[in-house]
Design a protein around this motif. Structure first.
Motif, PDB file in Angstrom:
ATOM      1  N   GLY A  71       0.831  -1.189   0.000  1.00  0.00           N
ATOM      2  CA  GLY A  71       0.000   0.000   0.000  1.00  0.00           C
ATOM      3  C   GLY A  71       0.867   1.241   0.000  1.00  0.00           C
ATOM      4  O   GLY A  71       2.031   1.194   0.381  1.00  0.00           O
ATOM      5  N   SER A  72       0.285   2.331  -0.430  1.00  0.00           N
ATOM      6  CA  SER A  72       1.032   3.586  -0.458  1.00  0.00           C
ATOM      7  C   SER A  72       0.912   4.281   0.895  1.00  0.00           C
ATOM      8  O   SER A  72       0.106   3.893   1.736  1.00  0.00           O
ATOM      9  N   SER A  73       1.683   5.324   1.077  1.00  0.00           N
ATOM     10  CA  SER A  73       1.658   6.034   2.353  1.00  0.00           C
ATOM     11  C   SER A  73       0.340   6.757   2.573  1.00  0.00           C
ATOM     12  O   SER A  73       0.026   7.156   3.689  1.00  0.00           O
ATOM     13  N   ARG A  74      -0.458   6.936   1.531  1.00  0.00           N
ATOM     14  CA  ARG A  74      -1.747   7.611   1.669  1.00  0.00           C
ATOM     15  C   ARG A  74      -2.885   6.632   1.942  1.00  0.00           C
ATOM     16  O   ARG A  74      -4.009   7.036   2.176  1.00  0.00           O
ATOM     17  N   GLU A  75      -2.603   5.360   1.863  1.00  0.00           N
ATOM     18  CA  GLU A  75      -3.615   4.339   2.105  1.00  0.00           C
ATOM     19  C   GLU A  75      -3.258   3.601   3.392  1.00  0.00           C
ATOM     20  O   GLU A  75      -2.094   3.559   3.785  1.00  0.00           O
ATOM     21  N   PRO A  76      -4.255   3.000   4.029  1.00  0.00           N
ATOM     22  CA  PRO A  76      -3.928   2.175   5.206  1.00  0.00           C
ATOM     23  C   PRO A  76      -2.995   1.030   4.803  1.00  0.00           C
ATOM     24  O   PRO A  76      -3.122   0.487   3.714  1.00  0.00           O
ATOM     25  N   THR A  77      -2.063   0.695   5.657  1.00  0.00           N
ATOM     26  CA  THR A  77      -1.132  -0.395   5.377  1.00  0.00           C
ATOM     27  C   THR A  77      -1.865  -1.719   5.430  1.00  0.00           C
ATOM     28  O   THR A  77      -2.620  -1.984   6.357  1.00  0.00           O
ATOM     29  N   ARG A  78      -1.623  -2.545   4.445  1.00  0.00           N
ATOM     30  CA  ARG A  78      -2.180  -3.894   4.404  1.00  0.00           C
ATOM     31  C   ARG A  78      -1.055  -4.869   4.686  1.00  0.00           C
ATOM     32  O   ARG A  78       0.098  -4.589   4.405  1.00  0.00           O
ATOM     33  N   PHE A  79      -1.406  -6.031   5.227  1.00  0.00           N
ATOM     34  CA  PHE A  79      -0.407  -7.009   5.608  1.00  0.00           C
ATOM     35  C   PHE A  79      -0.619  -8.302   4.838  1.00  0.00           C
ATOM     36  O   PHE A  79      -1.748  -8.725   4.607  1.00  0.00           O
ATOM     37  N   VAL A  90      -5.479  -4.843  -7.243  1.00  0.00           N
ATOM     38  CA  VAL A  90      -6.152  -4.012  -6.253  1.00  0.00           C
ATOM     39  C   VAL A  90      -7.293  -3.266  -6.932  1.00  0.00           C
ATOM     40  O   VAL A  90      -7.086  -2.585  -7.945  1.00  0.00           O
ATOM     41  N   CYS A  91      -8.495  -3.408  -6.397  1.00  0.00           N
ATOM     42  CA  CYS A  91      -9.645  -2.674  -6.924  1.00  0.00           C
ATOM     43  C   CYS A  91      -9.535  -1.221  -6.471  1.00  0.00           C
ATOM     44  O   CYS A  91      -9.435  -0.941  -5.277  1.00  0.00           O
ATOM     45  N   ARG A  92      -9.571  -0.303  -7.403  1.00  0.00           N
ATOM     46  CA  ARG A  92      -9.411   1.117  -7.090  1.00  0.00           C
ATOM     47  C   ARG A  92     -10.642   1.688  -6.392  1.00  0.00           C
ATOM     48  O   ARG A  92     -10.579   2.753  -5.793  1.00  0.00           O
ATOM     49  N   GLN A  93     -11.743   0.955  -6.418  1.00  0.00           N
ATOM     50  CA  GLN A  93     -12.962   1.464  -5.801  1.00  0.00           C
ATOM     51  C   GLN A  93     -13.185   0.928  -4.393  1.00  0.00           C
ATOM     52  O   GLN A  93     -13.387   1.693  -3.465  1.00  0.00           O
ATOM     53  N   CYS A  94     -13.123  -0.389  -4.217  1.00  0.00           N
ATOM     54  CA  CYS A  94     -13.440  -0.973  -2.900  1.00  0.00           C
ATOM     55  C   CYS A  94     -12.217  -1.460  -2.132  1.00  0.00           C
ATOM     56  O   CYS A  94     -12.307  -1.785  -0.962  1.00  0.00           O
ATOM     57  N   ARG A 128      -3.968  -2.194 -10.837  1.00  0.00           N
ATOM     58  CA  ARG A 128      -5.165  -1.561 -10.274  1.00  0.00           C
ATOM     59  C   ARG A 128      -6.256  -1.539 -11.331  1.00  0.00           C
ATOM     60  O   ARG A 128      -5.997  -1.344 -12.507  1.00  0.00           O
ATOM     61  N   GLY A 129      -7.477  -1.753 -10.889  1.00  0.00           N
ATOM     62  CA  GLY A 129      -8.628  -1.730 -11.775  1.00  0.00           C
ATOM     63  C   GLY A 129      -9.893  -1.860 -10.962  1.00  0.00           C
ATOM     64  O   GLY A 129      -9.918  -1.499  -9.793  1.00  0.00           O
ATOM     65  N   LEU A 130     -10.931  -2.380 -11.589  1.00  0.00           N
ATOM     66  CA  LEU A 130     -12.199  -2.616 -10.896  1.00  0.00           C
ATOM     67  C   LEU A 130     -12.428  -4.112 -10.758  1.00  0.00           C
ATOM     68  O   LEU A 130     -12.284  -4.854 -11.733  1.00  0.00           O
ATOM     69  N   CYS A 131     -12.786  -4.547  -9.553  1.00  0.00           N
ATOM     70  CA  CYS A 131     -13.092  -5.955  -9.324  1.00  0.00           C
ATOM     71  C   CYS A 131     -14.440  -6.289  -9.956  1.00  0.00           C
ATOM     72  O   CYS A 131     -15.194  -5.403 -10.363  1.00  0.00           O
ATOM     73  N   ARG A 132     -14.749  -7.556 -10.010  1.00  0.00           N
ATOM     74  CA  ARG A 132     -16.012  -8.000 -10.620  1.00  0.00           C
ATOM     75  C   ARG A 132     -17.229  -7.382  -9.946  1.00  0.00           C
ATOM     76  O   ARG A 132     -18.168  -6.958 -10.600  1.00  0.00           O
TER      77      ARG A 132
END
Length: 140
Positions: A71-79, A90-94, A128-132
């Motif tokens: 994740g970027s510094s502007r997004e919450p860190t994912r583990f 990574v879905c850019r929306q959800c 990055r894109g949109l998930c189903r």
């Protein structure tokens, strides 16, 4: 879990129930969860666990090489407990995040200009894109 316990013992880190449950939560999912989500799931099993404990444990696991962050510094860190070579969708929306494997991306030749930044130790592609689900919502 054995690897987790072995690494902790080799590093002189106590293997507590809280640490076991936090690591298990990251390791058993494909979601690449944020600390907050891990906290809520672990709290269902261990009501006394604190959000601070979850954060401290996740960063300890990261320092021990048992999980990675994304994740970027502007997004919450994912583990991510999957330390094998892989890439991310990574879905850019959800924010839906999943691993994928690609031999083509693994063999990507990195440009020489990267040497001016430092020594590259690992390369990982994030698509990055949109998930189903989000695509379906946009269609309706």
């Amino acid at each position: 879990m054995r690897h987790f316990e072995t690494v902790c013992r080799e590093e002189g880190i106590k293997v507590t129930q809280q640490r076991i449950e936090i690591f298990r939560e990251v390791a058993q999912t494909e979601e690449h969860p944020e600390a907050d989500k891990i906290y809520h799931r672990v709290r269902d099993r261990l009501p006394t666990v604190s959000l601070d404990t979850v954060y401290r444990t996740l960063w300890l696991l990261n320092d021990l090489g048992l999980v990675a962050t994304l994740g970027s510094s502007r997004e919450p860190t994912r583990f991510d407990a999957n330390l094998e070579r892989h890439h991310h969708f990574v879905c850019r929306q959800c924010g839906f995040t999943r691993d994928f494997v690609s031999n083509d991306l693994d063999s990507l030749v990195l440009p020489e200009s990267l040497c001016s930044f430092g020594n590259v130790e690992q390369a990982q592609v994030q698509v990055r894109g949109l998930c189903r689900d989000c695509l379906e919502k946009e269609r309706t």
